[in-house]
Scaffold this active site. Structure first.
Site, PDB file in Angstrom:
ATOM      1  N   LYS A  57      45.436  52.524  35.641  1.00  0.00           N
ATOM      2  CA  LYS A  57      46.012  52.183  33.944  1.00  0.00           C
ATOM      3  C   LYS A  57      46.624  53.528  32.791  1.00  0.00           C
ATOM      4  O   LYS A  57      47.051  53.103  32.192  1.00  0.00           O
ATOM      5  CB  LYS A  57      44.918  51.036  33.440  1.00  0.00           C
ATOM      6  CG  LYS A  57      44.499  49.951  34.258  1.00  0.00           C
ATOM      7  CD  LYS A  57      45.649  49.068  33.037  1.00  0.00           C
ATOM      8  CE  LYS A  57      44.752  47.726  33.850  1.00  0.00           C
ATOM      9  NZ  LYS A  57      46.520  46.336  32.707  1.00  0.00           N
ATOM     10  N   SER A  82      39.785  44.826  28.956  1.00  0.00           N
ATOM     11  CA  SER A  82      38.177  44.432  28.811  1.00  0.00           C
ATOM     12  C   SER A  82      37.800  45.456  29.270  1.00  0.00           C
ATOM     13  O   SER A  82      36.146  46.131  29.537  1.00  0.00           O
ATOM     14  CB  SER A  82      37.946  43.874  29.924  1.00  0.00           C
ATOM     15  OG  SER A  82      39.103  44.017  30.937  1.00  0.00           O
ATOM     16  N   GLU A 208      44.194  36.823  43.069  1.00  0.00           N
ATOM     17  CA  GLU A 208      43.317  36.572  42.315  1.00  0.00           C
ATOM     18  C   GLU A 208      42.203  35.896  42.904  1.00  0.00           C
ATOM     19  O   GLU A 208      41.820  35.912  43.849  1.00  0.00           O
ATOM     20  CB  GLU A 208      43.363  35.886  41.236  1.00  0.00           C
ATOM     21  CG  GLU A 208      45.525  35.868  40.525  1.00  0.00           C
ATOM     22  CD  GLU A 208      46.141  35.074  40.465  1.00  0.00           C
ATOM     23  OE1 GLU A 208      46.062  34.985  38.805  1.00  0.00           O
ATOM     24  OE2 GLU A 208      46.074  33.588  40.918  1.00  0.00           O
ATOM     25  N   GLY A 212      40.095  32.721  38.320  1.00  0.00           N
ATOM     26  CA  GLY A 212      41.365  33.428  37.560  1.00  0.00           C
ATOM     27  C   GLY A 212      42.208  33.336  38.343  1.00  0.00           C
ATOM     28  O   GLY A 212      43.604  34.063  38.584  1.00  0.00           O
ATOM     29  N   ASP A 214      45.335  32.119  37.369  1.00  0.00           N
ATOM     30  CA  ASP A 214      46.692  31.557  36.705  1.00  0.00           C
ATOM     31  C   ASP A 214      47.954  32.083  37.581  1.00  0.00           C
ATOM     32  O   ASP A 214      49.101  30.816  37.113  1.00  0.00           O
ATOM     33  CB  ASP A 214      46.302  31.938  35.021  1.00  0.00           C
ATOM     34  CG  ASP A 214      46.283  32.938  35.099  1.00  0.00           C
ATOM     35  OD1 ASP A 214      45.098  33.990  35.482  1.00  0.00           O
ATOM     36  OD2 ASP A 214      46.862  34.221  34.669  1.00  0.00           O
ATOM     37  N   SER A 308      42.676  49.257  43.020  1.00  0.00           N
ATOM     38  CA  SER A 308      43.541  49.763  41.613  1.00  0.00           C
ATOM     39  C   SER A 308      42.294  50.284  40.281  1.00  0.00           C
ATOM     40  O   SER A 308      42.896  51.264  39.631  1.00  0.00           O
ATOM     41  CB  SER A 308      43.442  48.255  41.415  1.00  0.00           C
ATOM     42  OG  SER A 308      42.634  47.648  40.512  1.00  0.00           O
TER      43      SER A 308
END
Length: 325
Positions: A57, A82, A208, A212, A214, A308
């Site tokens: 990130k 989060s 995923e 979750g 989506d 990640s």
């Protein structure tokens, strides 16, 4: 005839890489014969758990914040997250000599909140199951004159995240597939932009948690789909709908989404610790979980994986991995 210009291009990713040079870490690529043998393919792990703030990130946050005007930096920046993007924005703010206000769920991992505060950010909490983090952050920004740097819904954020895949491909050459976790979709959007810009035939696969799904549902429906806020150990992927901007990229470039269970994530975290000698947080372990559990269809020969992040405290790691198979 009209043409649609992609919101992020390979040149944007390369520009972000130049901006991040000497600021972000060029993270290592790990190999394991044991892993290759279990999976039945050559697996190359791009270890963003060794990135600054412990996750990819920082790339997107710094790439975006560093482009703000002196006036915007003087007033400060804000975001909602989060944990990993929260830390990334907080550190980017500190590096650039400004302040950060972070909207975080009240159940965010304590270690991520402590790290965010440690970088000097102000924390504002909310209930992720009843509150609207975007509305709260935008209200704070309007009240205080802050600039919001969203976790994934921004071209500069997406381009920054894509630099991890760009580095991997520069180091190891062409891949048959690239696998990344999927939360809001910024990492896979940037990764797919870089990978397919360099090698158009590479398969880009997202992973995923089962609770979750989506993005998987959205890609299958051809439109953004919303689900109840998921309950999963992969807190960085506990989102209810893909981003609008990220989905516009991913519906063009992503070849498929694979799902993994929380138990498979736990097992992957434990494998990474015991056999690879690295600590990986639940969201970061989902691609490894997909490979170890045999969930990747038409397994390619040479696979790149974006690990990640590794932000997890010792107590939670022990609780999650103590009974993994």
């Amino acid at each position: 005839m009209t043409t649609s210009t992609p919101p992020v291009t390979l040149d944007d990713v390369r520009d972000a890489a130049a901006r991040l040079k000497g600021v972000a870490h060029r993270t290592p690529v790990l190999r394991s014969r044991t892993l290759d043998g279990l999976v039945g393919a050559e697996v190359l792990l791009k270890c963003e758990n060794f990135q600054r703030v412990g996750a990819f990130k920082f790339r997107g946050a710094y790439n975006t914040a560093s482009r703000l005007t002196p006036g915007q930096l003087a007033r400060g920046i804000a975001t909602y997250s989060s944990g990993n993007h929260a830390q990334a924005v907080a550190l980017a703010a500190r590096e650039l000599g400004t302040t950060a206000v972070i909207v975080m769920p009240d159940d965010a991992p304590a270690s991520k909140r402590a790290a965010t505060e440690g970088y000097g950010a102000e924390i504002v909490t909310y209930d992720r199951y009843t509150g609207d983090r975007v509305a709260l952050a935008e209200a704070l920004a309007a009240e205080r004159g802050l600039t919001v740097i969203p976790p994934y819904e921004h071209p500069h954020v997406i381009a920054g995240q894509g630099t991890a895949a760009l580095e991997l491909l520069e180091e190891v050459g062409e891949l048959d597939a690239l696998i990344t976790p999927v939360g809001g979709g910024g990492l896979i959007a940037g990764s797919a932009t870089a990978a397919k810009g360099l090698h158009p035939h590479v398969r880009v696969i997202g992973v995923e948690p089962e609770a979750g799904d989506d993005t998987k549902r959205s890609l299958e429906a051809g439109r953004r789909v919303s689900i109840p806020v998921p309950h999963t150990i992969a807190d960085g992927q506990a989102l209810y709908t893909p981003g609008e901007l990220t989905f516009s990229v991913n519906r063009r470039l992503v070849d498929g989404i694979t799902l993994v269970s929380d138990d498979e994530i736990r097992a992957a975290m434990r494998f990474a610790f015991e056999r690879l000698k690295i600590v990986v947080e639940p969201s970061g372990a989902t691609p490894l979980a997909a490979l170890l559990s045999g969930r990747v269809e038409r397994l390619p020969r040479r696979i790149g994986v974006i690990v990640s992040g590794g932000n997890i405290d010792a107590d939670r790691f022990t609780r999650l991995c103590g009974n993994a198979g």
